[in-house]
Design a protein around this motif. Structure first.
Motif, PDB file in Angstrom:
ATOM      1  N   GLN A  77       0.846  -1.200   0.000  1.00 51.84           N
ATOM      2  CA  GLN A  77       0.000   0.000   0.000  1.00 51.84           C
ATOM      3  C   GLN A  77       0.879   1.247   0.000  1.00 51.84           C
ATOM      4  N   GLY A  78       1.956   1.199   0.741  1.00 45.77           N
ATOM      5  CA  GLY A  78       2.881   2.327   0.783  1.00 45.77           C
ATOM      6  C   GLY A  78       3.511   2.565  -0.573  1.00 45.77           C
ATOM      7  N   ARG A  81       0.971   3.725  -3.002  1.00 43.18           N
ATOM      8  CA  ARG A  81       0.307   4.917  -2.493  1.00 43.18           C
ATOM      9  C   ARG A  81      -1.201   4.770  -2.617  1.00 43.18           C
ATOM     10  N   ASN A  82      -1.673   3.577  -2.253  1.00 45.30           N
ATOM     11  CA  ASN A  82      -3.085   3.297  -2.403  1.00 45.30           C
ATOM     12  C   ASN A  82      -3.557   2.390  -1.280  1.00 45.30           C
ATOM     13  N   PRO A  83      -4.560   2.835  -0.509  1.00 41.92           N
ATOM     14  CA  PRO A  83      -5.024   2.011   0.614  1.00 41.92           C
ATOM     15  C   PRO A  83      -5.794   0.777   0.165  1.00 41.92           C
ATOM     16  N   SER A 213       5.233   9.199  -0.064  1.00 40.39           N
ATOM     17  CA  SER A 213       3.942   9.875   0.151  1.00 40.39           C
ATOM     18  C   SER A 213       3.847  11.152  -0.658  1.00 40.39           C
ATOM     19  N   ARG A 263      -2.472   2.301  10.316  1.00 35.97           N
ATOM     20  CA  ARG A 263      -1.892   3.554   9.823  1.00 35.97           C
ATOM     21  C   ARG A 263      -2.253   4.807  10.635  1.00 35.97           C
ATOM     22  N   PRO A 270       3.236   5.602   5.776  1.00 40.30           N
ATOM     23  CA  PRO A 270       3.114   4.207   5.333  1.00 40.30           C
ATOM     24  C   PRO A 270       4.278   3.306   5.783  1.00 40.30           C
TER      25      PRO A 270
ATOM     26  N   ALA B  87      -0.865  14.734  -1.420  1.00 45.66           N
ATOM     27  CA  ALA B  87      -0.144  13.804  -0.561  1.00 45.66           C
ATOM     28  C   ALA B  87      -0.913  12.488  -0.614  1.00 45.66           C
ATOM     29  N   ALA B  88      -0.178  11.387  -0.673  1.00 43.97           N
ATOM     30  CA  ALA B  88      -0.842  10.098  -0.838  1.00 43.97           C
ATOM     31  C   ALA B  88      -1.658   9.711   0.391  1.00 43.97           C
ATOM     32  N   TRP B  89      -1.259  10.232   1.555  1.00 46.88           N
ATOM     33  CA  TRP B  89      -1.923   9.828   2.797  1.00 46.88           C
ATOM     34  C   TRP B  89      -2.328  11.063   3.581  1.00 46.88           C
ATOM     35  N   MET B  91      -1.632  12.728   6.060  1.00 43.04           N
ATOM     36  CA  MET B  91      -0.649  12.984   7.109  1.00 43.04           C
ATOM     37  C   MET B  91      -0.766  14.428   7.598  1.00 43.04           C
ATOM     38  N   LEU B  99       9.592  15.042   5.980  1.00 40.34           N
ATOM     39  CA  LEU B  99      10.129  14.191   4.914  1.00 40.34           C
ATOM     40  C   LEU B  99      11.272  14.888   4.176  1.00 40.34           C
TER      41      LEU B  99
END
Lengths: 328, 247
Positions: A77-78, A81-83, A213, A263, A270, B87-89, B91, B99
């Protein structure tokens, strides 16, 4: 203490609790305390034998397989970049299953099944990179994984179709549903180290996965070798998942659910989620296995992979819906 | 002071040259890279931080080829803010800024005092402290750019490359982002930024490089580089009472 250490310790404690609970749960009545005592030789020969030879290997395998799936899911997933990425996404689960199915089809015996599964997983990952190419983008890699999985599933279906006798057919069909029933110390000697090695390989990439990320370009500008990270993550996931399929068959959704639940405890980073997700996966799989044993009390045994899918699929629906809002 | 130098650089993307025979050197100030869509600005920036292979020529920093630098060292020397802003998450802003310290991380990845100080300086320089603890998904476009800018500042590299940092921002955010970049240049960082808005480029940059179809069409002080001739030839516009009109 930072969030990663806290989450790791917290989920490790949860995994330990469910490990002991799994030791204590089953047809033979002995509670968690009795089971632990029996492991150390107390409570009579029968209890000692059951605790040492049945319950302990089964709970340990549950923890190892759950840990493998959780860590592999978190790593993939990291990287993607997709849950919604799952260890199955790169085709390893299907190709390892195919390896096992071929061994069962030819009646090679249960000794060969784990080795055949790991061989299948290895061939699957070679096919993956042959199809996707070395510099593949995340999307190409996913599509190549779908293609590899589709082909492996087709061959698995062919094996079911051509099964020489009803025995082989049912053996293959049951094996595909996933179970910890056949846990034994000897298989663990092979799969345990491979799973731990796979998780360790994934952990080497935690900083790179955090940096990803920001996207591939920003990560590369921060010194991340993106193609190398991709290769290492896929190899680590293949080691862990291939070995877990070899020992317990195809068990879905733990690899999807555990990283997702872990998470938030590490601020959604991730890479930092890998180890917490491994412990949470270990806890979830032993919880599911306790559920399997509880339900089996009502008659026909339910297989572990069936239960994780029944519980996991609705979670997947929910995840897609909530993710839809985020990416809209 | 670091000197970034392009010597006859050609980059091919697919069958076409994205930039052709580009040469320039820069060592200080805020250098704006302007040009129509597809003129090669992003490719030039990616080449400057070693993200794209060169067909010909060399990109060097203080005489050393960027392509030959170990990735971590390159990461410490050249900060890059790409156009990608998602941003992918979900955060926190601060976690994203942290980062920027990735190229300095040790094997245990513990945040050092130096890292924390650099993160704080980055947040200050981008004026992003007020929302650093919020989830980036809840930030406005302008706030998000300032967090990402702080991330790039936190590297504390002698060279900062920024790709269209003001795209799709309201005027106040455009001005504050460029002000932050100009201040960073004032502290001795070489800032090379692609910009769409010619008047902003003219106002903030000490030097403007005009790109046209992958080549440098003009290079110099703002009024020199954005001459009437260049405006008409490269951008197809001309000045009329202080505004730009279609030529």
């Amino acid at each position: 203490m930072n969030a990663e250490v806290k989450a790791t310790l917290g989920f490790a404690a949860l995994a330990a609790i469910l490990f002991v609970a799994a030791l204590g749960f089953g047809a033979y009545p002995m509670g968690p305390v009795g089971a632990v005592a029996a492991l150390f030789g107390a409570g009579g020969d029968e209890a000692v034998a059951i605790a040492r030879e049945i319950r302990f290997p089964r709970a340990l395998l549950g923890a190892l397989v759950g840990g493998a799936l959780g860590a592999a899911g978190a790593g993939l997933q990291g990287y993607f970049r997709n849950p919604l990425a799952d260890p199955g996404i790169v085709g390893v689960t299907s190709s390892a299953s195919l390896g096992a199915v071929i061994a069962l089809y030819f009646g090679l015996g249960f000794d060969i099944v784990p080795l055949a599964a790991m061989g299948g997983g290895a061939l699957g990952v070679i096919a993956l990179f042959a199809v996707a190419g070395r510099g593949a983008s995340a999307l190409t890699l996913i599509l190549a994984g779908v293609a590899v999985a589709a082909f492996a599933n087709a061959l698995t279906a062919l094996a079911l179709n051509m099964a020489p006798n009803p025995w082989a057919l049912s053996e293959i069909a049951y094996w595909l549903m996933g179970s910890l029933r056949d846990a034994n110390a000897r298989d663990m000697m092979i799969t345990g180290p491979l799973i731990i090695a796979g998780i360790a390989v994934l952990l080497t990439q935690r900083g790179a996965l955090d940096a990803l990320s920001l996207g591939e370009d920003a990560a590369a500008s921060l010194g991340v070798n993106v193609p190398r990270t991709r290769l290492i993550v896929v190899i680590g996931a293949t080691l862990a998942v291939g070995a877990s399929v070899a020992a317990a068959g195809a068990i879905g959704f733990i690899g999807l659910v555990a990283p997702h639940l872990a998470r938030p405890f590490v601020g959604h980073a991730p890479g930092k989620a890998i180890l917490p997700a491994a412990f949470l996966g270990a806890a979830l799989l032993n919880a599911a296995d306790i559920g399997v044993r509880a339900l089996s009390g009502f008659g026909t045994p339910i297989y572990l992979g069936v239960l994780t899918a029944l519980v996991g699929a609705p979670f997947f629906f929910w995840l897609i819906r909530s993710n839809r809002a985020r990416t809209a | 002071m670091s000197a970034l130098s392009f010597d006859n650089v050609t980059v091919r993307l697919g069958a076409q040259n994205a930039i052709t025979d580009v040469s320039f050197a820069a060592e200080r100030g805020l250098v704006a890279l302007v040009g129509p869509n597809g003129s090669g600005k992003t490719t030039l920036l990616r080449a400057a931080c070693g993200l794209t292979p060169l067909q010909a020529g060399a990109v060097t920093l203080d005489g050393g080829a960027i392509a030959a630098m170990p990735p971590r060292q390159r990461g410490r020397t050249i900060a890059y803010l790409p156009q990608e802003r998602r941003a992918a998450w979900p955060m926190s802003g601060r976690a994203l800024v942290a980062l920027g310290r990735h190229p300095f991380a040790g094997p245990m990845r513990r945040e050092s005092e130096m890292d924390r100080a650099a993160i704080e300086r980055g947040l200050d320089a981008a004026d992003a402290n007020g929302f650093a603890d919020r989830n980036v998904d809840t930030l406005s476009g302008g706030e998000r750019v300032r967090i990402l800018l702080a991330r790039a500042f936190a590297v504390e590299a002698p060279v900062l490359l920024a790709d269209e940092p003001t795209a799709a921002l309201d005027p106040a955010h455009q001005l504050s982002v460029l002000q932050a970049l100009q201040d960073q240049a004032g502290r001795g960082t070489l800032v090379l930024t692609a910009l769409h808005d010619l008047s902003l480029a003219a106002r903030f940059a000490s030097r403007i490089i005009v790109m046209d179809q992958g080549r440098i069409a003009a290079d110099g002080a703002p009024d020199e580089a954005l001459s009437d001739k260049i405006l008409e030839r490269v951008f197809g516009v001309r000045r009329q009472n202080g505004d730009l009109e279609l030529a």
